[in-house]
Scaffold this motif. Structure first.
Motif, PDB file in Angstrom:
ATOM      1  N   GLU A   1      -1.422 -13.889   8.771  1.00 33.11           N
ATOM      2  CA  GLU A   1      -2.233 -13.947   8.518  1.00 33.11           C
ATOM      3  C   GLU A   1      -2.982 -15.199   8.872  1.00 33.11           C
ATOM      4  OE1 GLU A   1       0.806 -15.352   5.075  1.00 33.11           O
ATOM      5  OE2 GLU A   1       0.391 -13.207   4.317  1.00 33.11           O
ATOM      6  N   GLU A   2      -3.079 -15.924   9.350  1.00 40.91           N
ATOM      7  CA  GLU A   2      -3.426 -17.138   9.357  1.00 40.91           C
ATOM      8  C   GLU A   2      -4.360 -17.149  10.499  1.00 40.91           C
ATOM      9  OE1 GLU A   2       0.333 -18.858  12.135  1.00 40.91           O
ATOM     10  OE2 GLU A   2      -0.176 -17.185   9.758  1.00 40.91           O
ATOM     11  N   LEU A   3      -4.615 -16.146  10.582  1.00 41.80           N
ATOM     12  CA  LEU A   3      -6.693 -15.135  12.031  1.00 41.80           C
ATOM     13  C   LEU A   3      -7.060 -14.993  11.101  1.00 41.80           C
ATOM     14  CD1 LEU A   3      -4.139 -13.561  14.608  1.00 41.80           C
ATOM     15  CD2 LEU A   3      -5.334 -15.468  14.813  1.00 41.80           C
ATOM     16  N   PHE A   4      -8.301 -15.483  11.359  1.00 46.92           N
ATOM     17  CA  PHE A   4      -9.555 -14.823  10.587  1.00 46.92           C
ATOM     18  C   PHE A   4      -9.912 -13.624  11.988  1.00 46.92           C
ATOM     19  CE2 PHE A   4     -13.969 -14.717   9.705  1.00 46.92           C
ATOM     20  CZ  PHE A   4     -14.079 -15.237   7.918  1.00 46.92           C
ATOM     21  N   VAL A   5     -10.289 -13.125  11.119  1.00 48.36           N
ATOM     22  CA  VAL A   5     -10.494 -11.469  12.245  1.00 48.36           C
ATOM     23  C   VAL A   5     -11.885 -11.373  12.245  1.00 48.36           C
ATOM     24  CG1 VAL A   5      -9.517  -9.147  13.468  1.00 48.36           C
ATOM     25  CG2 VAL A   5      -8.154 -10.803  11.864  1.00 48.36           C
ATOM     26  N   ILE A   6     -12.077 -10.903  13.223  1.00 47.31           N
ATOM     27  CA  ILE A   6     -13.942 -10.404  13.463  1.00 47.31           C
ATOM     28  C   ILE A   6     -12.913  -9.053  14.455  1.00 47.31           C
ATOM     29  CG2 ILE A   6     -16.090 -10.599  14.265  1.00 47.31           C
ATOM     30  CD1 ILE A   6     -15.830 -13.192  12.918  1.00 47.31           C
ATOM     31  N   SER A   7     -14.066  -7.807  14.295  1.00 44.12           N
ATOM     32  CA  SER A   7     -14.309  -7.114  15.553  1.00 44.12           C
ATOM     33  C   SER A   7     -15.121  -6.413  15.157  1.00 44.12           C
ATOM     34  CB  SER A   7     -13.220  -5.120  14.289  1.00 44.12           C
ATOM     35  OG  SER A   7     -12.679  -4.790  15.249  1.00 44.12           O
ATOM     36  N   LEU A   8     -16.245  -6.736  16.758  1.00 41.83           N
ATOM     37  CA  LEU A   8     -17.514  -6.657  16.564  1.00 41.83           C
ATOM     38  C   LEU A   8     -17.218  -5.063  16.595  1.00 41.83           C
ATOM     39  CD1 LEU A   8     -18.130  -8.803  19.117  1.00 41.83           C
ATOM     40  CD2 LEU A   8     -18.728  -9.148  16.752  1.00 41.83           C
ATOM     41  N   ARG A   9     -18.621  -4.473  16.804  1.00 39.55           N
ATOM     42  CA  ARG A   9     -19.804  -3.134  17.310  1.00 39.55           C
ATOM     43  C   ARG A   9     -20.676  -3.321  18.484  1.00 39.55           C
ATOM     44  NH1 ARG A   9     -23.338  -0.090  13.377  1.00 39.55           N
ATOM     45  NH2 ARG A   9     -21.136   0.085  11.941  1.00 39.55           N
ATOM     46  N   ALA A  10     -20.067  -3.037  19.626  1.00 37.30           N
ATOM     47  CA  ALA A  10     -20.542  -2.696  21.130  1.00 37.30           C
ATOM     48  C   ALA A  10     -22.063  -2.788  20.634  1.00 37.30           C
ATOM     49  CB  ALA A  10     -20.104  -2.605  21.946  1.00 37.30           C
ATOM     50  N   PRO A  11     -23.637  -3.049  21.433  1.00 41.98           N
ATOM     51  CA  PRO A  11     -24.318  -3.278  21.281  1.00 41.98           C
ATOM     52  C   PRO A  11     -25.069  -2.237  21.692  1.00 41.98           C
ATOM     53  CG  PRO A  11     -23.805  -4.669  22.551  1.00 41.98           C
ATOM     54  CD  PRO A  11     -22.971  -3.953  22.377  1.00 41.98           C
ATOM     55  N   TYR A  12     -25.168  -0.550  22.441  1.00 46.05           N
ATOM     56  CA  TYR A  12     -25.402   0.121  22.995  1.00 46.05           C
ATOM     57  C   TYR A  12     -25.215   1.308  22.088  1.00 46.05           C
ATOM     58  CZ  TYR A  12     -26.861  -3.173  26.548  1.00 46.05           C
ATOM     59  OH  TYR A  12     -28.226  -4.412  26.944  1.00 46.05           O
ATOM     60  N   PRO A  13     -25.463   1.971  21.175  1.00 47.00           N
ATOM     61  CA  PRO A  13     -25.175   3.040  20.413  1.00 47.00           C
ATOM     62  C   PRO A  13     -24.920   4.712  21.095  1.00 47.00           C
ATOM     63  CG  PRO A  13     -27.455   2.204  19.679  1.00 47.00           C
ATOM     64  CD  PRO A  13     -26.665   1.714  20.611  1.00 47.00           C
ATOM     65  N   MET A  14     -24.107   5.179  20.727  1.00 46.97           N
ATOM     66  CA  MET A  14     -24.694   6.657  22.537  1.00 46.97           C
ATOM     67  C   MET A  14     -24.510   8.148  21.404  1.00 46.97           C
ATOM     68  SD  MET A  14     -20.978   5.173  24.341  1.00 46.97           S
ATOM     69  CE  MET A  14     -20.587   6.662  25.119  1.00 46.97           C
ATOM     70  N   LYS A  15     -24.493   8.735  21.844  1.00 45.29           N
ATOM     71  CA  LYS A  15     -24.303  10.345  21.211  1.00 45.29           C
ATOM     72  C   LYS A  15     -22.915  11.381  21.404  1.00 45.29           C
ATOM     73  CE  LYS A  15     -29.599  10.855  21.144  1.00 45.29           C
ATOM     74  NZ  LYS A  15     -30.339   9.680  21.538  1.00 45.29           N
ATOM     75  N   PRO A  16     -23.191  11.841  20.407  1.00 46.69           N
ATOM     76  CA  PRO A  16     -23.529  11.905  18.796  1.00 46.69           C
ATOM     77  C   PRO A  16     -23.060  10.535  18.542  1.00 46.69           C
ATOM     78  CG  PRO A  16     -21.587  13.697  19.952  1.00 46.69           C
ATOM     79  CD  PRO A  16     -21.872  12.535  20.750  1.00 46.69           C
ATOM     80  N   PHE A  17     -22.257   9.973  19.170  1.00 47.63           N
ATOM     81  CA  PHE A  17     -21.562   8.934  17.703  1.00 47.63           C
ATOM     82  C   PHE A  17     -20.698   7.819  19.163  1.00 47.63           C
ATOM     83  CE2 PHE A  17     -18.555  12.102  17.507  1.00 47.63           C
ATOM     84  CZ  PHE A  17     -17.152  11.733  18.153  1.00 47.63           C
ATOM     85  N   GLY A  18     -20.611   6.674  18.765  1.00 46.47           N
ATOM     86  CA  GLY A  18     -19.891   5.532  19.052  1.00 46.47           C
ATOM     87  C   GLY A  18     -21.202   4.934  19.811  1.00 46.47           C
ATOM     88  N   ASN A  19     -19.996   3.480  20.519  1.00 49.83           N
ATOM     89  CA  ASN A  19     -20.990   2.431  21.062  1.00 49.83           C
ATOM     90  C   ASN A  19     -20.628   2.412  22.649  1.00 49.83           C
ATOM     91  OD1 ASN A  19     -21.152   2.123  17.773  1.00 49.83           O
ATOM     92  ND2 ASN A  19     -22.562   0.778  18.541  1.00 49.83           N
ATOM     93  N   ALA A  20     -20.856   1.129  23.355  1.00 45.53           N
ATOM     94  CA  ALA A  20     -20.817   0.789  24.352  1.00 45.53           C
ATOM     95  C   ALA A  20     -21.436  -0.833  25.016  1.00 45.53           C
ATOM     96  CB  ALA A  20     -21.202   2.155  26.022  1.00 45.53           C
ATOM     97  N   TRP A  21     -21.069  -1.154  25.215  1.00 43.44           N
ATOM     98  CA  TRP A  21     -20.470  -2.839  26.013  1.00 43.44           C
ATOM     99  C   TRP A  21     -21.629  -2.082  26.680  1.00 43.44           C
ATOM    100  CZ3 TRP A  21     -19.909  -6.184  22.954  1.00 43.44           C
ATOM    101  CH2 TRP A  21     -18.932  -5.813  21.794  1.00 43.44           C
ATOM    102  N   TYR A  22     -22.063  -1.125  28.207  1.00 43.88           N
ATOM    103  CA  TYR A  22     -22.862  -0.726  28.620  1.00 43.88           C
ATOM    104  C   TYR A  22     -22.623   0.351  29.325  1.00 43.88           C
ATOM    105  CZ  TYR A  22     -18.125  -2.106  32.061  1.00 43.88           C
ATOM    106  OH  TYR A  22     -17.315  -2.210  32.347  1.00 43.88           O
TER     107      TYR A  22
END
Length: 218
Positions: free
Chosen positions: A46-67
């Motif tokens: 619980e002491e962790l500050f958690v950040i979950s990122l969304r990759a910058p390249y959107p994919m079709k029909p859904f989801g994302n990619a880093w490359y």
């Protein structure tokens, strides 16, 4: 909780600490999004500050990619290393933004990646070692095309890696992951590597093991 003023879209789980919290940044796999690994957050310290990122390249029909990955290429897979390097730099920049924007400690940053997110976590840590302390590398490998060539001049002495892979992974061959421990050993980087009898995923015992590993390092 969502915050979109920084350069990458992300969701947050706050720390039990008011300030100087250890920061954990999650990087999802190809075709997924920020909600995927975030399910781990409620089970982590619980002491962790958690950040979950969304990759910058959107994919079709859904989801994302880093490359982008071209599955028709030779060897079955071809990675867009230019996009991968851009994402690597974007994540490094995001770490600086997060440290400036949230009540976290800049010298206690852990990256937790899965698959393509792991490939990027390795690349960020080996390219910008001063920004990262720990890496949890699930079901990925080191892509040498997106890490510095002059690695011997970098200071990696403070880094620690937890690496794991499914022994029957049908997406990223376990042989690719098995090249990681000798590679890290050559650089004198502290690491642990384990395999689990699963495919391209995280077994419960795998989760408990990395959680325990992380508890000692935050």
């Amino acid at each position: 909780m969502e915050h979109n003023t920084l350069s990458l879209h992300h969701i947050v789980r706050k720390s039990s600490l008011e300030e100087n919290a250890p920061l954990l940044i999650m990087l999802h796999g190809y075709g997924s999004d920020e909600n995927d690994l975030f399910s781990f957050a409620s089970e982590l310290q619980e002491e962790l500050f958690v950040i979950s990122l969304r990759a910058p390249y959107p994919m079709k029909p859904f989801g994302n990619a880093w490359y982008a990955i071209n599955f028709d290429a030779e060897k079955g897979k071809w990675s867009d290393n230019k996009q991968a390097a851009d994402s690597r730099d974007l994540i490094a920049k995001f770490i600086d933004e997060a440290v400036a924007s949230y009540p976290v400690k800049k010298d206690n940053v852990t990256l937790l990646g899965f698959s393509q997110g792991t490939i990027l976590s390795y690349a960020v840590a080996l390219t910008y070692p001063e920004k990262v302390k720990n890496v949890i590398a699930l079901s990925g490998y080191i892509n040498q095309d997106i890490i510095p060539e002059n690695k011997d001049t970098s200071n990696y002495s403070h880094l620690a890696f937890y690496c794991s892979h499914g022994s029957v992974d049908q997406v990223i061959p376990v042989d690719w992951a098995r090249q990681t421990p000798p590679f890290l050993s050559k650089l004198d980087i502290n690491h642990q590597y384990n395999e689990f009898p699963v495919g391209h995923g995280v077994a419960p015992q795998n989760f408990y093991e990395f959680r325990k590993w992380l508890a000692k390092r935050i």
